[in-house]
Enzyme design. Structure first.
Site, short mmCIF file in Angstrom:
data_model
loop_
_atom_site.label_atom_id
_atom_site.label_comp_id
_atom_site.label_asym_id
_atom_site.label_seq_id
_atom_site.Cartn_x
_atom_site.Cartn_y
_atom_site.Cartn_z
N TYR A 12 0.71 -1.25 0.01
CA TYR A 12 0.02 0.10 -0.09
C TYR A 12 0.87 1.55 0.03
O TYR A 12 0.70 1.75 -1.00
CB TYR A 12 -0.89 -0.18 1.02
CG TYR A 12 -1.76 1.21 1.54
CD1 TYR A 12 -2.43 1.94 0.41
CD2 TYR A 12 -2.11 1.74 2.88
CE1 TYR A 12 -2.98 3.01 0.74
CE2 TYR A 12 -2.73 2.60 3.11
CZ TYR A 12 -3.43 3.40 1.91
OH TYR A 12 -4.09 4.52 2.10
N LEU A 34 5.44 -10.57 -3.04
CA LEU A 34 4.07 -10.50 -3.35
C LEU A 34 3.15 -11.56 -2.68
O LEU A 34 2.13 -12.04 -3.06
CB LEU A 34 4.00 -11.05 -4.94
CG LEU A 34 4.59 -10.18 -6.10
CD1 LEU A 34 4.20 -10.55 -7.49
CD2 LEU A 34 3.94 -8.64 -5.78
N ASP A 51 12.82 -12.06 -1.22
CA ASP A 51 12.13 -12.10 -0.03
C ASP A 51 13.09 -11.98 1.32
O ASP A 51 14.36 -12.36 1.12
CB ASP A 51 11.74 -13.55 0.39
CG ASP A 51 10.67 -13.95 1.45
OD1 ASP A 51 9.82 -14.36 0.98
OD2 ASP A 51 11.17 -13.81 2.58
N ALA A 75 7.11 -5.83 5.51
CA ALA A 75 6.73 -6.31 6.78
C ALA A 75 5.30 -6.90 7.19
O ALA A 75 4.36 -6.34 6.18
CB ALA A 75 6.97 -5.08 7.96
N ASN A 92 10.12 -12.71 10.67
CA ASN A 92 10.08 -11.82 9.23
C ASN A 92 10.42 -10.39 9.46
O ASN A 92 11.57 -9.85 8.74
CB ASN A 92 8.90 -11.76 8.53
CG ASN A 92 8.52 -11.10 7.26
OD1 ASN A 92 9.05 -11.49 6.23
ND2 ASN A 92 8.25 -9.99 7.42
N TYR A 141 3.86 -6.85 17.24
CA TYR A 141 4.10 -5.87 15.81
C TYR A 141 4.84 -4.70 16.29
O TYR A 141 5.88 -4.16 15.73
CB TYR A 141 2.76 -5.55 15.33
CG TYR A 141 3.00 -4.46 14.08
CD1 TYR A 141 3.53 -4.78 13.10
CD2 TYR A 141 2.26 -3.13 14.52
CE1 TYR A 141 3.76 -3.75 12.12
CE2 TYR A 141 2.72 -2.09 13.40
CZ TYR A 141 3.29 -2.47 12.06
OH TYR A 141 3.44 -1.31 11.24
N PHE A 169 1.32 7.46 11.30
CA PHE A 169 0.12 7.35 12.21
C PHE A 169 -1.05 6.54 11.29
O PHE A 169 -0.59 5.75 10.49
CB PHE A 169 -0.39 8.65 12.78
CG PHE A 169 0.57 8.69 13.96
CD1 PHE A 169 1.73 9.07 13.79
CD2 PHE A 169 0.09 8.64 15.33
CE1 PHE A 169 2.77 8.93 15.19
CE2 PHE A 169 0.83 8.70 16.48
CZ PHE A 169 2.08 8.71 16.41
N LEU A 190 -10.25 0.91 9.10
CA LEU A 190 -11.65 1.63 9.30
C LEU A 190 -12.33 2.09 7.96
O LEU A 190 -13.40 1.83 7.68
CB LEU A 190 -11.50 2.78 10.36
CG LEU A 190 -12.77 3.48 10.72
CD1 LEU A 190 -13.72 2.58 11.27
CD2 LEU A 190 -12.45 4.66 11.63
N PHE A 208 -15.62 -0.40 17.17
CA PHE A 208 -15.24 -0.77 18.37
C PHE A 208 -15.20 0.21 19.45
O PHE A 208 -14.34 0.44 19.91
CB PHE A 208 -13.78 -1.49 18.06
CG PHE A 208 -13.77 -2.47 16.92
CD1 PHE A 208 -14.77 -3.48 16.78
CD2 PHE A 208 -12.89 -2.54 16.16
CE1 PHE A 208 -14.79 -4.38 15.72
CE2 PHE A 208 -12.76 -3.39 15.00
CZ PHE A 208 -13.82 -4.36 14.99
N1 UDP Z 1 -12.30 0.57 14.00
C1 UDP Z 1 -13.66 0.36 14.20
N2 UDP Z 1 -14.31 -0.68 13.38
C2 UDP Z 1 -13.43 -1.49 12.35
C3 UDP Z 1 -12.05 -1.09 12.26
C4 UDP Z 1 -11.70 -0.05 13.09
O1 UDP Z 1 -14.26 0.88 15.03
O2 UDP Z 1 -13.95 -2.50 11.75
C5 UDP Z 1 -11.56 1.55 14.89
C6 UDP Z 1 -10.48 1.08 15.71
O3 UDP Z 1 -11.10 0.70 16.85
C7 UDP Z 1 -9.57 2.51 15.74
C8 UDP Z 1 -9.99 3.11 14.39
O4 UDP Z 1 -11.02 2.59 13.86
O5 UDP Z 1 -10.19 3.32 16.90
C9 UDP Z 1 -8.85 2.99 13.36
O6 UDP Z 1 -8.56 1.70 13.48
P1 UDP Z 1 -7.82 0.99 12.34
O7 UDP Z 1 -7.67 -0.36 12.30
O8 UDP Z 1 -8.03 1.39 10.87
O9 UDP Z 1 -6.13 1.46 12.42
P2 UDP Z 1 -5.29 1.38 13.67
O10 UDP Z 1 -5.80 2.79 14.44
O11 UDP Z 1 -5.43 0.20 14.56
O12 UDP Z 1 -3.93 1.63 13.33
#
Ligand code: UDP
Length: 322
Positions: A12, A34, A51, A75, A92, A141, A169, A190, A208
């Site tokens: 990405y 890949l 790799d 990664a 890895n 991670y 971020f 998200l 979440f």
């Molecule tokens: N999130 C959510 N529902 C989802 C995926 C993510 O509510 O199906 C929330 C997650 O809890 C976080 C924010 O969206 O607060 C961003 O999550 P993402 O996984 O995109 O990136 P991260 O912040 O984990 O790197």
């Protein structure tokens, strides 16, 4: 122009960086296994399958091309999986990077730009986070990325390595021309999930947790456009001779999960079906970062806003090429 080797250039952030470098006249060589990258995302004709766990495959690339600087994106990135299967991540991400560094030094290549992560900070003590903030990863991670940052610093002292490690971020959005974009499998991020729910490809988006200590109860993150990240990598290549160290790449602004859904509904003109779920393990309430140091050192600051992110991601969602 310089030869830049992009490890993980089919992924990405890697593919958007490759595109930007090519457009700016660099000679870009992509190496990727890949496993999660996409052949269609590679916009240079110099592509090698390699790799990190196979040093001979790395040597073959360095033998074929005289490399000036390596940009290392390759990664595994899934936080949840790293908790379930830490061996995969330590092997890895950490050993793979050591293999890459070994081969770089064999060929006297001493410049590397690296994808680190906001996950090195764990639960922040204050936000926006700056580079002085303590590091305390709360999952394997994040640990692997912090270990690699420390390895780079030791290699700088001992072997004269020059490095820039970027703590990203929330990388998001897709190319403005719609030619490449975000395509993880499985998708966990998200914004693509919200847009897939709007499109009807998924039943709903699960929020979440809506009981966090934030204005609307949902988590706040610092979303940054992938094309802004691509520019930061080019500036790193151009400035690596005068600076080695870690830099945060954020916008200082935070956007909540509910705000992302609202903006997405406005831009698409469609409703997003939402279900409130319980909190996801390991999610801090608020994460955002200043990029003052990146501005001072690289002259970099993010150009794009949340609307640009959702618009480009929606365009990609509707016209995906892979
Ligand atoms: N999130 C959510 N529902 C989802 C995926 C993510 O509510 O199906 C929330 C997650 O809890 C976080 C924010 O969206 O607060 C961003 O999550 P993402 O996984 O995109 O990136 P991260 O912040 O984990 O790197």
């Amino acid at each position: 122009m310089k030869n830049i080797l992009v490890m993980g250039g089919a992924g990405y952030i890697g593919s958007h960086t490759v595109k930007h470098l090519v457009e700016n006249g660099y000679n870009v060589i992509v190496a990727d296994n890949l496993i999660s990258g996409h052949r269609e995302a590679i916009t240079t004709d110099k592509f090698e399958i390699a790799d990190l766990m196979n040093k001979e495959s790395l040597r073959a690339v360095f033998k074929k091309y005289p490399i000036d600087t390596v940009i290392h994106f390759a990664a595994f990135i899934a936080v949840g999986e790293s908790v379930e299967n830490p061996a995969k991540y330590y092997t890895n991400n950490v050993i793979g990077t050591l293999n890459l560094l070994d081969v770089m030094l064999e060929f006297d290549v001493k410049k590397i730009v690296f994808s680190s992560t906001a996950a090195v900070f764990g639960n922040p003590i204050y936000t926006p986070i700056d580079e002085k903030h303590t590091t305390n990863p709360i999952n394997p991670y994040g640990q692997t990325k912090l270990m690699i940052e420390k390895i780079f610093e030791d290699y700088r002292r001992a072997y004269g390595l020059s490095y820039i490690a970027f703590r990203y971020f929330n990388a998001s959005g897709c190319s403005f021309d719609g030619s490449i974009g975000e395509a993880h499998n499985p998708e966990t991020h998200l914004i693509p999930l919200v847009l897939k729910a709007i499109k009807g490809e998924r039943e709903n988006i699960k929020i979440f947790g809506d009981d966090y200590d934030t204005p609307d109860g949902t988590c706040i993150r610092d979303y940054i456009h992938v094309e802004d990240l691509a520019v930061a990598h080019r500036l790193a290549v151009e400035n690596i001779d005068k600076f080695s160290g870690t830099l945060n790449l954020g916008t200082s602004k935070g956007t909540s999960v509910k705000e992302i859904i609202d903006i997405s509904e406005k831009i698409t003109g469609k409703k997003c079906p939402v279900v409130i779920e319980k909190r996801r393990a390991g999610d801090p309430a608020i994460l955002s970062a200043t990029s003052d140091k990146a501005k001072e050192i690289l002259g970099w600051s993010p150009k794009y806003n949340m609307e640009d992110i959702i618009k480009t991601a929606w365009n990609w969602e509707l016209n995906k090429k892979y």
